[in-house]
Enzyme design. Sequence first.
Site, mmCIF file in Angstrom:
data_model
loop_
_atom_site.group_PDB
_atom_site.id
_atom_site.type_symbol
_atom_site.label_atom_id
_atom_site.label_comp_id
_atom_site.label_asym_id
_atom_site.label_seq_id
_atom_site.Cartn_x
_atom_site.Cartn_y
_atom_site.Cartn_z
ATOM 1 N N HIS A 123 0.768 -1.249 0.000
ATOM 2 C CA HIS A 123 0.000 0.000 0.000
ATOM 3 C C HIS A 123 0.798 1.298 0.000
ATOM 4 O O HIS A 123 0.196 2.375 -0.033
ATOM 5 C CB HIS A 123 -0.952 0.001 1.201
ATOM 6 C CG HIS A 123 -1.908 -1.136 1.204
ATOM 7 N ND1 HIS A 123 -2.873 -1.298 0.224
ATOM 8 C CD2 HIS A 123 -2.044 -2.203 2.028
ATOM 9 C CE1 HIS A 123 -3.568 -2.404 0.478
ATOM 10 N NE2 HIS A 123 -3.080 -2.971 1.563
ATOM 11 N N LYS A 129 -5.237 -9.824 -7.439
ATOM 12 C CA LYS A 129 -5.958 -9.213 -6.317
ATOM 13 C C LYS A 129 -7.029 -8.289 -6.880
ATOM 14 O O LYS A 129 -6.767 -7.551 -7.832
ATOM 15 C CB LYS A 129 -4.974 -8.455 -5.423
ATOM 16 C CG LYS A 129 -5.585 -7.939 -4.139
ATOM 17 C CD LYS A 129 -4.549 -7.325 -3.214
ATOM 18 C CE LYS A 129 -5.205 -6.796 -1.951
ATOM 19 N NZ LYS A 129 -4.205 -6.178 -1.038
ATOM 20 N N HIS A 179 -2.967 -2.930 8.131
ATOM 21 C CA HIS A 179 -4.103 -3.327 7.280
ATOM 22 C C HIS A 179 -4.713 -2.089 6.644
ATOM 23 O O HIS A 179 -4.932 -1.091 7.332
ATOM 24 C CB HIS A 179 -5.152 -4.061 8.134
ATOM 25 C CG HIS A 179 -6.481 -4.228 7.466
ATOM 26 N ND1 HIS A 179 -6.686 -5.115 6.427
ATOM 27 C CD2 HIS A 179 -7.670 -3.619 7.675
ATOM 28 C CE1 HIS A 179 -7.959 -5.034 6.033
ATOM 29 N NE2 HIS A 179 -8.571 -4.143 6.777
ATOM 30 N N PHE A 180 -4.959 -2.174 5.334
ATOM 31 C CA PHE A 180 -5.691 -1.098 4.653
ATOM 32 C C PHE A 180 -7.121 -1.556 4.484
ATOM 33 O O PHE A 180 -7.368 -2.609 3.893
ATOM 34 C CB PHE A 180 -5.070 -0.802 3.284
ATOM 35 C CG PHE A 180 -5.662 0.408 2.627
ATOM 36 C CD1 PHE A 180 -5.065 1.651 2.760
ATOM 37 C CD2 PHE A 180 -6.837 0.323 1.900
ATOM 38 C CE1 PHE A 180 -5.623 2.781 2.179
ATOM 39 C CE2 PHE A 180 -7.410 1.441 1.315
ATOM 40 C CZ PHE A 180 -6.792 2.673 1.447
ATOM 41 N N ASP A 181 -8.066 -0.780 4.994
ATOM 42 C CA ASP A 181 -9.456 -1.218 4.935
ATOM 43 C C ASP A 181 -10.218 -0.613 3.760
ATOM 44 O O ASP A 181 -10.815 -1.325 2.968
ATOM 45 C CB ASP A 181 -10.174 -0.887 6.243
ATOM 46 C CG ASP A 181 -11.398 -1.765 6.423
ATOM 47 O OD1 ASP A 181 -11.228 -2.957 6.713
ATOM 48 O OD2 ASP A 181 -12.525 -1.270 6.222
#
Length: 120
Positions: free
Chosen positions: A12, A40, A115-117
């Site tokens: 990210h 992805k 974590h990228f939400d």
Amino acid sequence: CAPSYETFLTQHYDNPKSSVGKQYCDVMMKRRGLDKPACKEVNTFIHGTKNNIIAVCTASGGKDYGKGLRISLRPFTVTTCKHKGGSTRPPCKYSDNKSSRYIVIACNQDGKPVHFDESL
Ligand code: C5P
């Protein structure tokens, strides 16, 4: 295993935005290994400094967003890559969307993003 800051950066973080010509997402998704074992579906690259992204884990750059998530106080320039086409097998083809958005992330106990939400 627990998600790591290093993996978050691989997936990210891209600052300044890499000059890869057009088809930024096609190149970057492959370069970062996000085309394996399957393409992805969605992935966001943040064009902001590590310091500014890490700050989202603190009161100076972010605030609680529920469910263990934090939302940035300021928008970041991001590129969202969306898989297009039917096949999920490489070579993966993506659409690119660069925009200014608030990022929603999860941080670990060391105060690092893991974590990228989503982005809003
Ligand atoms: O929403 P979902 O759980 O399917 O997202 C899976 C992963 O996709 C996230 O962990 C994140 O790595 C990526 N994602 C992203 N940008 C978004 C949405 C999802 O990078 N806007």
